[in-house]
Design a protein around this motif. Structure first.
Motif, short mmCIF file in Angstrom:
data_model
loop_
_atom_site.label_atom_id
_atom_site.label_comp_id
_atom_site.label_asym_id
_atom_site.label_seq_id
_atom_site.Cartn_x
_atom_site.Cartn_y
_atom_site.Cartn_z
N PRO A 84 0.80 -1.23 0.00
CA PRO A 84 0.00 0.00 0.00
C PRO A 84 0.84 1.28 0.00
O PRO A 84 0.39 2.32 -0.48
CB PRO A 84 -0.82 -0.11 1.28
CG PRO A 84 -0.10 -1.09 2.13
CD PRO A 84 0.62 -2.02 1.20
N ASP A 85 2.04 1.22 0.53
CA ASP A 85 2.93 2.38 0.55
C ASP A 85 4.32 1.93 0.09
O ASP A 85 5.22 1.76 0.90
CB ASP A 85 2.99 2.97 1.96
CG ASP A 85 3.77 4.27 2.00
OD1 ASP A 85 3.87 4.94 0.95
OD2 ASP A 85 4.28 4.61 3.08
N PRO A 86 4.50 1.73 -1.22
CA PRO A 86 5.77 1.17 -1.69
C PRO A 86 6.92 2.16 -1.56
O PRO A 86 6.73 3.37 -1.46
CB PRO A 86 5.49 0.86 -3.15
CG PRO A 86 4.44 1.83 -3.54
CD PRO A 86 3.60 2.03 -2.32
N PHE A 87 8.13 1.60 -1.58
CA PHE A 87 9.33 2.43 -1.57
C PHE A 87 9.41 3.20 -2.88
O PHE A 87 9.18 2.65 -3.96
CB PHE A 87 10.57 1.54 -1.42
CG PHE A 87 11.86 2.29 -1.58
CD1 PHE A 87 12.36 3.06 -0.55
CD2 PHE A 87 12.55 2.25 -2.77
CE1 PHE A 87 13.54 3.76 -0.70
CE2 PHE A 87 13.73 2.94 -2.94
CZ PHE A 87 14.23 3.70 -1.89
N ARG A 88 9.71 4.47 -2.78
CA ARG A 88 9.90 5.30 -3.97
C ARG A 88 11.25 5.98 -3.86
O ARG A 88 11.62 6.47 -2.80
CB ARG A 88 8.80 6.35 -4.08
CG ARG A 88 7.46 5.78 -4.43
CD ARG A 88 6.47 6.89 -4.68
NE ARG A 88 5.23 6.37 -5.20
CZ ARG A 88 4.19 6.04 -4.46
NH1 ARG A 88 4.25 6.17 -3.16
NH2 ARG A 88 3.10 5.57 -5.02
N PHE A 89 11.95 6.03 -4.98
CA PHE A 89 13.20 6.75 -4.99
C PHE A 89 12.91 8.24 -4.84
O PHE A 89 11.89 8.73 -5.32
CB PHE A 89 13.96 6.47 -6.28
CG PHE A 89 14.49 5.07 -6.35
CD1 PHE A 89 15.62 4.71 -5.65
CD2 PHE A 89 13.84 4.10 -7.09
CE1 PHE A 89 16.10 3.42 -5.69
CE2 PHE A 89 14.31 2.81 -7.14
CZ PHE A 89 15.45 2.46 -6.44
N PRO A 90 13.79 8.99 -4.18
CA PRO A 90 13.49 10.39 -3.86
C PRO A 90 13.16 11.27 -5.06
O PRO A 90 12.29 12.12 -4.97
CB PRO A 90 14.76 10.88 -3.16
CG PRO A 90 15.38 9.67 -2.62
CD PRO A 90 15.04 8.55 -3.56
N ASN A 91 13.81 11.08 -6.19
CA ASN A 91 13.58 11.95 -7.33
C ASN A 91 12.49 11.46 -8.27
O ASN A 91 12.17 12.12 -9.25
CB ASN A 91 14.87 12.15 -8.13
CG ASN A 91 15.87 12.99 -7.36
OD1 ASN A 91 15.49 13.87 -6.59
ND2 ASN A 91 17.14 12.72 -7.55
N ASP A 92 11.89 10.30 -7.99
CA ASP A 92 10.81 9.79 -8.82
C ASP A 92 9.50 10.49 -8.46
O ASP A 92 9.38 11.12 -7.41
CB ASP A 92 10.64 8.29 -8.62
CG ASP A 92 11.75 7.50 -9.29
OD1 ASP A 92 12.52 8.11 -10.06
OD2 ASP A 92 11.85 6.30 -9.02
N VAL A 93 8.52 10.35 -9.33
CA VAL A 93 7.20 10.92 -9.06
C VAL A 93 6.66 10.30 -7.77
O VAL A 93 6.64 9.09 -7.62
CB VAL A 93 6.24 10.66 -10.23
CG1 VAL A 93 4.86 11.17 -9.91
CG2 VAL A 93 6.77 11.30 -11.49
N GLY A 94 6.25 11.13 -6.84
CA GLY A 94 5.77 10.65 -5.55
C GLY A 94 6.86 10.56 -4.50
O GLY A 94 6.58 10.30 -3.34
N GLY A 95 8.11 10.77 -4.89
CA GLY A 95 9.21 10.73 -3.95
C GLY A 95 9.32 12.04 -3.18
O GLY A 95 8.71 13.05 -3.52
N ALA A 96 10.13 12.03 -2.13
CA ALA A 96 10.25 13.19 -1.26
C ALA A 96 10.94 14.37 -1.93
O ALA A 96 10.71 15.52 -1.57
CB ALA A 96 11.02 12.81 0.00
#
Length: 117
Positions: A84-96
């Motif tokens: 439900p809350d997958p890991f996202r790389f920081p610079n990807d869409v949805g990343g921090a």
């Protein structure tokens, strides 16, 4: 929707689809099982080895219909068991860090910093 859009977005060979599915499986395993403590890392590695064994068990399937069925079934399983809350790389869409570095037009820089001459 049974499968993600990348399965049908462009013409890919069967091998490319299987490789993308395997990578997606590893990303999902990372999201579900990875943690910094040693026990979490061992569980993560164990699950990745099991996933690799599942892919290796079917790598020599010659019947293309069966191979396509296995691919679709694997895609359905990944889609049904996604985090439900997958890991996202920081610079990807949805990343921090997504879209934080804004481009400044030259006109603004020229007005803010007058010429030194």
């Amino acid at each position: 929707m049974e499968c993600p859009s990348w399965m049908f977005s462009k013409a890919l060979s069967h091998r490319q689809k299987v490789m993308r599915l395997y990578k997606r499986c590893l990303r999902e395993i990372h999201a579900w099982y990875f943690s910094p403590d040693p026990h979490g890392f061992l569980e993560f590695r164990f699950q990745t080895v099991l996933m690799r064994a599942r892919f290796d068990a079917n790598k020599d399937v010659k019947d293309m219909q069966m191979a396509q069925f296995l691919l679709a079934d694997g895609c359905r399983q990944v889609w049904a068991n996604r985090h439900p809350d997958p890991f996202r790389f920081p610079n990807d869409v949805g990343g921090a860090n997504y879209d934080r570095e804004h481009w400044t037009p030259d006109e603004i820089a020229e007005k803010a910093l007058p010429t030194m001459y």
